[in-house]
Design a protein around this motif. Structure first.
Motif, short mmCIF file in Angstrom:
data_model
loop_
_atom_site.label_atom_id
_atom_site.label_comp_id
_atom_site.label_asym_id
_atom_site.label_seq_id
_atom_site.Cartn_x
_atom_site.Cartn_y
_atom_site.Cartn_z
N UNK A 211 -91.45 -17.30 1.80
CA UNK A 211 -91.12 -15.93 1.38
C UNK A 211 -91.32 -15.79 -0.13
N UNK A 212 -90.89 -16.82 -0.88
CA UNK A 212 -90.98 -16.75 -2.35
C UNK A 212 -92.43 -16.64 -2.82
N UNK A 213 -93.34 -17.30 -2.11
CA UNK A 213 -94.74 -17.27 -2.55
C UNK A 213 -95.55 -16.22 -1.78
N UNK A 214 -94.89 -15.48 -0.90
CA UNK A 214 -95.54 -14.48 -0.06
C UNK A 214 -96.70 -15.12 0.74
N UNK A 215 -96.46 -16.36 1.16
CA UNK A 215 -97.44 -17.05 1.99
C UNK A 215 -97.14 -16.84 3.46
N UNK A 216 -98.01 -17.33 4.31
CA UNK A 216 -97.81 -17.21 5.76
C UNK A 216 -97.50 -18.58 6.35
N UNK A 217 -96.67 -18.59 7.36
CA UNK A 217 -96.29 -19.85 8.00
C UNK A 217 -96.63 -19.79 9.49
N UNK A 218 -97.38 -20.79 9.94
CA UNK A 218 -97.63 -20.94 11.37
C UNK A 218 -96.87 -22.18 11.81
N UNK A 219 -95.87 -21.98 12.65
CA UNK A 219 -95.02 -23.09 13.04
C UNK A 219 -95.21 -23.40 14.52
N UNK A 220 -95.50 -24.66 14.81
CA UNK A 220 -95.72 -25.10 16.19
C UNK A 220 -94.44 -25.76 16.67
N UNK A 221 -93.93 -25.33 17.79
CA UNK A 221 -92.68 -25.92 18.27
C UNK A 221 -92.57 -25.80 19.79
N UNK A 222 -91.76 -26.69 20.38
CA UNK A 222 -91.47 -26.53 21.81
C UNK A 222 -90.07 -25.93 21.95
N UNK A 223 -89.39 -25.70 20.82
CA UNK A 223 -87.97 -25.39 20.82
C UNK A 223 -87.73 -23.90 20.52
N UNK A 224 -87.26 -23.18 21.53
CA UNK A 224 -87.04 -21.75 21.32
C UNK A 224 -85.88 -21.48 20.35
N UNK A 225 -85.00 -22.48 20.16
CA UNK A 225 -83.94 -22.33 19.17
C UNK A 225 -84.54 -22.25 17.77
N UNK A 226 -85.58 -23.02 17.53
CA UNK A 226 -86.28 -22.99 16.24
C UNK A 226 -86.94 -21.62 16.07
N UNK A 227 -87.55 -21.12 17.13
CA UNK A 227 -88.21 -19.80 17.07
C UNK A 227 -87.17 -18.74 16.68
N UNK A 228 -86.02 -18.79 17.34
CA UNK A 228 -84.99 -17.78 17.08
C UNK A 228 -84.53 -17.83 15.63
N UNK A 229 -84.51 -19.02 15.04
CA UNK A 229 -84.02 -19.16 13.67
C UNK A 229 -85.00 -18.65 12.63
N UNK A 230 -86.28 -18.75 12.90
CA UNK A 230 -87.23 -18.59 11.80
C UNK A 230 -88.32 -17.55 12.02
N UNK A 231 -88.70 -17.26 13.26
CA UNK A 231 -89.95 -16.52 13.50
C UNK A 231 -89.83 -15.02 13.32
N UNK A 232 -90.90 -14.41 12.81
CA UNK A 232 -91.06 -12.95 12.89
C UNK A 232 -91.70 -12.63 14.24
N UNK A 233 -92.71 -13.45 14.58
CA UNK A 233 -93.47 -13.22 15.81
C UNK A 233 -93.63 -14.53 16.56
N UNK A 234 -93.87 -14.42 17.85
CA UNK A 234 -94.02 -15.63 18.65
C UNK A 234 -95.17 -15.46 19.63
N UNK A 235 -95.89 -16.57 19.86
CA UNK A 235 -96.92 -16.60 20.88
C UNK A 235 -96.58 -17.77 21.80
N UNK A 236 -96.38 -17.48 23.08
CA UNK A 236 -96.00 -18.51 24.05
C UNK A 236 -97.28 -19.00 24.73
#
Ligand code: SF4
Length: 328
Positions: A211-236
């Motif tokens: 957020x501080x650098x206005x960069x983009x983050x692509x996060x790969x995870x199997x954990x929907x708890x992680x998605x709920x904590x961090x994601x703006x958008x999700x692709x299943x």
């Protein structure tokens, strides 16, 4: 705030990646099958799915990190900052990796060099890509260790990786990935090996730094708890395809695809006592035996005859989209 009015930072269209048979036999296994998504500055997108669904192969292919052979780029395009990744020379790729795009992997011990001090590893990219002197690079590494929340950073710079805890090593990896100020960070299961409290800290740290650098983050995870904590958008993803995508709040709050619904039901909930945790019947198909029609049909509780023959297209819902005949 995401800059979605501006062109996408990363644009992936109809990406298809296959693997040659390890035994040299005929046929190609399709691991990524027509994957499309875009990522804008300031956006956090999670690619989620079970092991073997193609999410890590998708991530590695973005920076052309897959060894070829056995990996084969069968079609589709990847544009980063308006540049076609497939057209880059080795020199162009080197200037991309670790510079304009950073990557963090699950296990820092396999990514950090065990016989090099943290300082050498952190300053390498700065000297290579930014032409900093040893002293300037060392100062920048020190500041980055402070930013990623490492106490006593002067001493830590002199340490070898095995002298740090798992959480500290992952903070170092994030610092290394961000030290050249990339516009894109790709993180593949970055918190899977960490305990829950450290996991929360690391996720918060990545979100804050991007957020501080206005960069983009692509996060790969199997954990929907992680998605709920961090994601703006999700692709299943399932069996190499994106089966549902949209804003994280919408997809997690009202999942439309039976696979997403199954993933959500199989999550443990500490506040609700369950005699047995629900599971999705069966397993992810082998890449050599992807079922005809909807690849999820052998495991789907709503399967219909048509599902066994025809692969569903995306059906657009109000904010999300999903591939399931039930939504026609
Ligand atoms: Fe299930 Fe059919 Fe929908 Fe596939 S298309 S998820 S098998 S109902």
């Amino acid at each position: 705030m995401t800059g979605r009015a501006s062109p996408a930072l990363l644009q992936v269209d109809q990406l298809r990646i296959g693997f040659a048979r390890p035994d040299g036999g005929r046929g190609i296994g399709i691991v990524v099958d027509g994957v499309s998504f875009s990522l804008h500055r300031g956006q956090i997108l999670c690619l989620v799915g079970e092991s073997g669904c193609g999410k890590s192969v998708t991530a590695l292919s973005l920076l052309r990190l897959l060894p070829s052979p056995p990996a084969l780029h069968l079609g589709g395009s990847i544009f980063f900052e308006g540049q076609d990744i497939s057209s880059l020379s080795e020199k162009g790729l080197r200037s991309l990796r670790g510079n304009r795009a950073g990557m963090v992997f699950q296990d820092p011990m396999t990514s950090l060099n065990p016989v090099m001090r943290i300082e050498e590893q952190m300053t390498e990219g700065l000297r290579l890509h930014r032409g900093l002197s040893a002293r300037q690079a060392s100062l920048a590494a020190l500041r980055m260790l402070e930013r990623v929340g490492i106490a006593n950073p002067e001493a830590r710079l002199r340490d070898f990786p095995h002298q740090l805890s798992g959480g500290m090593r992952q903070r170092v990896m994030i610092g290394m990935a961000l030290i050249c100020d990339p516009s894109l960070l790709i993180a593949d299961e970055p918190t899977t090996a960490l305990d829950v409290t450290v996991q929360r800290q690391i996720l918060a740290l990545m979100r804050e730094l991007m957020r501080a650098t206005h960069g983009a983050l692509l996060l790969i995870t199997h954990d929907l708890g992680v998605v709920a904590q961090i994601a703006d958008d999700v692709a299943v993803m399932y069996a190499g395809r994106i089966v549902e995508q949209g804003p994280a709040g919408v997809v997690l709050g009202k999942p439309a695809h039976p696979y997403t619904q199954g993933l959500l039901r199989s999550r443990p909930d500490v506040f609700v006592r369950k005699e047995r945790l629900e599971t999705i019947a069966g397993t992810v198909p082998s890449l050599w035996k992807i079922p005809e029609g909807c690849a999820f049909h052998p495991r789907c509780p709503h399967v219909m005859p048509r599902c066994r023959e025809q692969a569903p297209p995306f059906f657009v819902l109000s904010e999300a989209q999903a591939r399931c005949w039930l939504l026609e």
